[in-house]
Design a protein around this motif. Structure first.
Motif, PDB file in Angstrom:
ATOM      1  N   ILE A 189       0.873  -1.439   0.013  1.00  0.00           N
ATOM      2  CA  ILE A 189       0.035  -0.229  -0.024  1.00  0.00           C
ATOM      3  C   ILE A 189       0.730   0.823   0.224  1.00  0.00           C
ATOM      4  O   ILE A 189       2.138   1.392   0.819  1.00  0.00           O
ATOM      5  CB  ILE A 189      -1.172   0.080   1.349  1.00  0.00           C
ATOM      6  CG1 ILE A 189      -1.803  -1.279   1.283  1.00  0.00           C
ATOM      7  CG2 ILE A 189      -1.808   1.295   1.551  1.00  0.00           C
ATOM      8  CD1 ILE A 189      -2.425  -1.481   2.902  1.00  0.00           C
ATOM      9  N   SER A 190       0.819   2.202  -0.894  1.00  0.00           N
ATOM     10  CA  SER A 190       1.291   3.506  -0.800  1.00  0.00           C
ATOM     11  C   SER A 190       0.117   4.444  -0.136  1.00  0.00           C
ATOM     12  O   SER A 190      -0.841   5.138  -1.038  1.00  0.00           O
ATOM     13  CB  SER A 190       1.983   4.369  -2.045  1.00  0.00           C
ATOM     14  OG  SER A 190       1.262   3.886  -2.705  1.00  0.00           O
ATOM     15  N   LEU A 191       0.566   5.351   0.538  1.00  0.00           N
ATOM     16  CA  LEU A 191       0.054   6.440   0.985  1.00  0.00           C
ATOM     17  C   LEU A 191       0.707   7.831   1.693  1.00  0.00           C
ATOM     18  O   LEU A 191       1.912   7.549   2.318  1.00  0.00           O
ATOM     19  CB  LEU A 191      -1.724   5.978   1.985  1.00  0.00           C
ATOM     20  CG  LEU A 191      -1.053   5.479   3.163  1.00  0.00           C
ATOM     21  CD1 LEU A 191      -2.550   5.832   5.021  1.00  0.00           C
ATOM     22  CD2 LEU A 191      -0.747   4.438   4.015  1.00  0.00           C
ATOM     23  N   VAL A 192       0.274   9.088   2.250  1.00  0.00           N
ATOM     24  CA  VAL A 192      -1.018   9.139   1.411  1.00  0.00           C
ATOM     25  C   VAL A 192      -1.353  10.011   0.051  1.00  0.00           C
ATOM     26  O   VAL A 192      -0.245  10.996  -0.556  1.00  0.00           O
ATOM     27  CB  VAL A 192      -1.670  10.446   2.036  1.00  0.00           C
ATOM     28  CG1 VAL A 192      -2.421   9.878   3.518  1.00  0.00           C
ATOM     29  CG2 VAL A 192      -1.389  11.546   2.884  1.00  0.00           C
ATOM     30  N   ASN A 193      -2.665   9.984  -1.017  1.00  0.00           N
ATOM     31  CA  ASN A 193      -2.586  11.198  -1.798  1.00  0.00           C
ATOM     32  C   ASN A 193      -2.706  12.501  -1.147  1.00  0.00           C
ATOM     33  O   ASN A 193      -3.386  12.294  -0.258  1.00  0.00           O
ATOM     34  CB  ASN A 193      -3.383  10.536  -3.070  1.00  0.00           C
ATOM     35  CG  ASN A 193      -3.445  10.426  -4.346  1.00  0.00           C
ATOM     36  OD1 ASN A 193      -2.953  11.382  -5.035  1.00  0.00           O
ATOM     37  ND2 ASN A 193      -3.185  10.071  -5.494  1.00  0.00           N
ATOM     38  N   THR A 194      -3.289  13.503  -2.069  1.00  0.00           N
ATOM     39  CA  THR A 194      -3.602  14.676  -1.805  1.00  0.00           C
ATOM     40  C   THR A 194      -4.791  14.894  -1.278  1.00  0.00           C
ATOM     41  O   THR A 194      -5.046  13.780  -1.545  1.00  0.00           O
ATOM     42  CB  THR A 194      -3.567  15.528  -2.865  1.00  0.00           C
ATOM     43  OG1 THR A 194      -4.276  15.341  -4.258  1.00  0.00           O
ATOM     44  CG2 THR A 194      -1.627  15.733  -3.802  1.00  0.00           C
ATOM     45  N   PHE A 195      -4.985  15.634  -0.371  1.00  0.00           N
ATOM     46  CA  PHE A 195      -6.122  16.002  -0.197  1.00  0.00           C
ATOM     47  C   PHE A 195      -6.713  17.169  -0.784  1.00  0.00           C
ATOM     48  O   PHE A 195      -6.571  18.305  -1.452  1.00  0.00           O
ATOM     49  CB  PHE A 195      -5.342  16.851   1.664  1.00  0.00           C
ATOM     50  CG  PHE A 195      -5.213  15.892   2.428  1.00  0.00           C
ATOM     51  CD1 PHE A 195      -6.182  15.450   3.984  1.00  0.00           C
ATOM     52  CD2 PHE A 195      -4.455  15.407   2.614  1.00  0.00           C
ATOM     53  CE1 PHE A 195      -5.930  14.539   4.657  1.00  0.00           C
ATOM     54  CE2 PHE A 195      -2.834  14.494   3.963  1.00  0.00           C
ATOM     55  CZ  PHE A 195      -4.668  14.104   4.815  1.00  0.00           C
ATOM     56  N   PHE A 209      -9.189  27.034  -9.385  1.00  0.00           N
ATOM     57  CA  PHE A 209      -9.424  26.414 -10.640  1.00  0.00           C
ATOM     58  C   PHE A 209     -11.009  25.320 -10.768  1.00  0.00           C
ATOM     59  O   PHE A 209     -12.160  25.484 -10.293  1.00  0.00           O
ATOM     60  CB  PHE A 209      -8.571  24.952  -9.285  1.00  0.00           C
ATOM     61  CG  PHE A 209      -8.030  24.663  -9.303  1.00  0.00           C
ATOM     62  CD1 PHE A 209      -6.480  24.165  -9.516  1.00  0.00           C
ATOM     63  CD2 PHE A 209      -7.611  24.614  -7.560  1.00  0.00           C
ATOM     64  CE1 PHE A 209      -5.197  24.863  -9.365  1.00  0.00           C
ATOM     65  CE2 PHE A 209      -5.897  24.805  -7.055  1.00  0.00           C
ATOM     66  CZ  PHE A 209      -5.419  24.531  -7.586  1.00  0.00           C
ATOM     67  N   ASP A 210     -10.229  25.200 -12.084  1.00  0.00           N
ATOM     68  CA  ASP A 210     -11.961  25.094 -12.700  1.00  0.00           C
ATOM     69  C   ASP A 210     -12.943  23.363 -12.301  1.00  0.00           C
ATOM     70  O   ASP A 210     -13.780  23.770 -12.194  1.00  0.00           O
ATOM     71  CB  ASP A 210     -11.918  24.512 -14.502  1.00  0.00           C
ATOM     72  CG  ASP A 210     -11.427  25.579 -15.551  1.00  0.00           C
ATOM     73  OD1 ASP A 210     -10.878  26.867 -14.712  1.00  0.00           O
ATOM     74  OD2 ASP A 210     -10.847  25.694 -16.371  1.00  0.00           O
ATOM     75  N   ASN A 211     -12.066  22.857 -11.362  1.00  0.00           N
ATOM     76  CA  ASN A 211     -12.476  21.978 -10.742  1.00  0.00           C
ATOM     77  C   ASN A 211     -13.566  22.477  -9.664  1.00  0.00           C
ATOM     78  O   ASN A 211     -13.670  21.348  -8.877  1.00  0.00           O
ATOM     79  CB  ASN A 211     -12.073  19.935 -10.807  1.00  0.00           C
ATOM     80  CG  ASN A 211     -11.569  20.507 -12.795  1.00  0.00           C
ATOM     81  OD1 ASN A 211     -12.283  20.680 -13.326  1.00  0.00           O
ATOM     82  ND2 ASN A 211     -10.955  18.787 -12.387  1.00  0.00           N
ATOM     83  N   ILE A 212     -12.648  23.184  -9.298  1.00  0.00           N
ATOM     84  CA  ILE A 212     -13.931  23.846  -8.406  1.00  0.00           C
ATOM     85  C   ILE A 212     -12.375  22.891  -7.115  1.00  0.00           C
ATOM     86  O   ILE A 212     -10.988  24.428  -5.771  1.00  0.00           O
ATOM     87  CB  ILE A 212     -15.276  23.172  -7.772  1.00  0.00           C
ATOM     88  CG1 ILE A 212     -15.662  24.056  -8.658  1.00  0.00           C
ATOM     89  CG2 ILE A 212     -15.323  24.118  -6.184  1.00  0.00           C
ATOM     90  CD1 ILE A 212     -16.998  23.922  -8.706  1.00  0.00           C
ATOM     91  N   TYR A 213     -12.075  21.832  -6.587  1.00  0.00           N
ATOM     92  CA  TYR A 213     -11.777  21.323  -6.152  1.00  0.00           C
ATOM     93  C   TYR A 213     -10.198  20.673  -6.535  1.00  0.00           C
ATOM     94  O   TYR A 213     -10.556  20.565  -7.806  1.00  0.00           O
ATOM     95  CB  TYR A 213     -12.430  20.300  -5.331  1.00  0.00           C
ATOM     96  CG  TYR A 213     -13.496  20.860  -4.322  1.00  0.00           C
ATOM     97  CD1 TYR A 213     -13.242  21.710  -3.328  1.00  0.00           C
ATOM     98  CD2 TYR A 213     -14.732  20.014  -4.512  1.00  0.00           C
ATOM     99  CE1 TYR A 213     -14.096  22.169  -2.738  1.00  0.00           C
ATOM    100  CE2 TYR A 213     -15.680  20.825  -3.957  1.00  0.00           C
ATOM    101  CZ  TYR A 213     -15.878  21.402  -2.998  1.00  0.00           C
ATOM    102  OH  TYR A 213     -16.678  21.814  -2.232  1.00  0.00           O
ATOM    103  N   ALA A 214      -9.656  21.172  -6.032  1.00  0.00           N
ATOM    104  CA  ALA A 214      -7.531  20.742  -6.448  1.00  0.00           C
ATOM    105  C   ALA A 214      -7.143  19.848  -5.038  1.00  0.00           C
ATOM    106  O   ALA A 214      -7.536  19.792  -4.197  1.00  0.00           O
ATOM    107  CB  ALA A 214      -7.132  21.781  -6.206  1.00  0.00           C
ATOM    108  N   GLY A 215      -6.128  19.527  -4.997  1.00  0.00           N
ATOM    109  CA  GLY A 215      -5.733  18.250  -4.430  1.00  0.00           C
ATOM    110  C   GLY A 215      -4.255  19.302  -3.311  1.00  0.00           C
ATOM    111  O   GLY A 215      -3.523  19.441  -4.578  1.00  0.00           O
ATOM    112  N   LEU A 216      -4.275  19.413  -2.313  1.00  0.00           N
ATOM    113  CA  LEU A 216      -4.086  19.238  -0.950  1.00  0.00           C
ATOM    114  C   LEU A 216      -1.906  18.203  -1.055  1.00  0.00           C
ATOM    115  O   LEU A 216      -2.174  17.366  -0.974  1.00  0.00           O
ATOM    116  CB  LEU A 216      -4.014  20.425  -0.189  1.00  0.00           C
ATOM    117  CG  LEU A 216      -2.872  20.559   0.782  1.00  0.00           C
ATOM    118  CD1 LEU A 216      -2.540  21.417   0.698  1.00  0.00           C
ATOM    119  CD2 LEU A 216      -3.530  21.195   2.011  1.00  0.00           C
TER     120      LEU A 216
END
Length: 301
Positions: A189-195, A209-216
């Motif tokens: 398992i690998s973690l973590v991806n973005t929040f 962002f055009d998608n409203i949410y983005a990854g922190l």
């Protein structure tokens, strides 16, 4: 710091994380990336992707937000144009695989697997289940345990390569998802991806962002990622690759102490192109000065 994990020999536990390290060529101009234990490729899909429109990256007080949209040249172009260079650096090569539905994941893994039977193939598949499942209304495969277990099991049938499943911190119950992918045959398992995060432009009065949410990502998330890594390590028996805000050798050592077998650094490379080199050298000095082997501190917290 040498160790054998997933049947692969790592000269050290330090891996360049997917999405921030490209295929290694750019950073190899700053330092010889053969110093690393491994590199995880840019997220790959069966067909090339242009990625998201609009702004893709913005800085935060302690990291970045991104909405790249998995821009990549596609699996075939990776195998033809990038893999040989990565293998020439004597590092473990992880192919990070994404998709929009089960079939697109399968097609990508089958192509990788067929090539792995040849010389100089991919060493490990890192399955990114944070990708949206378009057939389920865009909800990521990794949000709930049932979907995560299903896709892991389906991919496990298709390849003899080690399969490491990359988990999203936005899951409903992260340890439950981790146990589910373990039961479905994941090798690690690998973690973590973005929040999931939000930024707003107060002048335009619209989301940045055009998608409203983005990854922190970046240093801001490290204490949370460290806690999540420890939680998962205590609940599964397979190896865990820890990541999330690792910037220094001290950060990487903390993840090992929390139970991680390997670590990945990501946003750090945007802050300091020498980050990978510095993390490896710093860890070597620590273990030498403390007269310790890596297994003596793993999971001590």
């Amino acid at each position: 710091m040498k160790q054998t994990v997933f049947g692969k020999d790592f000269k050290n536990p330090v891996i360049g994380a997917s999405g921030t390290f490209g295929f290694g060529r750019e950073y190899d101009q700053f330092y010889d990336i053969s110093i690393l234990g491994g590199v995880s490729s840019k997220g790959l899909t069966i067909n090339p992707k242009d990625g998201n429109p609009g702004i893709r990256i913005t800085e935060t007080p302690s990291g970045i937000m991104n909405s790249i949209g998995l821009e990549n040249p596609g699996v075939r172009a990776f195998l033809d144009n990038e893999l040989e260079f990565m293998k020439s650096k004597n590092i473990v090569v992880l192919a990070n695989i994404g998709g929009s539905d089960l079939e697109s994941y399968k097609d990508a893994v089958i192509m990788i697997d067929q090539h792995s039977n040849q010389s100089n193939g991919v060493d490990i598949i890192e399955l990114n289940i944070s990708c949206p499942n378009v057939k389920q209304g865009g909800m990521a495969f990794g949000i709930n345990a049932c979907d995560a277990e299903f896709i892991t099991g389906e991919i496990r049938k298709l390849t003899n390569l080690p399969v490491v499943v990359k988990l999203s911190p936005n899951a409903n119950n992260l340890t439950e998802v981790a146990r589910a992918v373990e039961s479905a045959g994941a090798d690690g398992i690998s973690l973590v991806n973005t929040f999931n995060a939000l930024d707003i432009d107060i002048k335009s009065k619209k989301p940045t962002f055009d998608n409203i949410y983005a990854g922190l990502s970046g240093p801001a998330i490290m204490p949370i990622a460290l806690r999540m890594t420890r939680d998962v390590c205590k609940n599964v028996k397979i190896p865990v690759i820890g990541m999330g805000g690792i910037t220094t050798s001290e950060d990487a050592i903390k993840f090992i102490m929390a139970g991680a077998t390997l670590v990945q650094f990501g946003t750090a490379s945007f802050m300091n192109p020498m980050a990978g080199h510095d993390i490896v050298i710093g860890m070597e000095k620590y273990f030498s000065n403390e007269n310790l082997k890596i297994e003596e501190i793993r999971g001590i917290i």
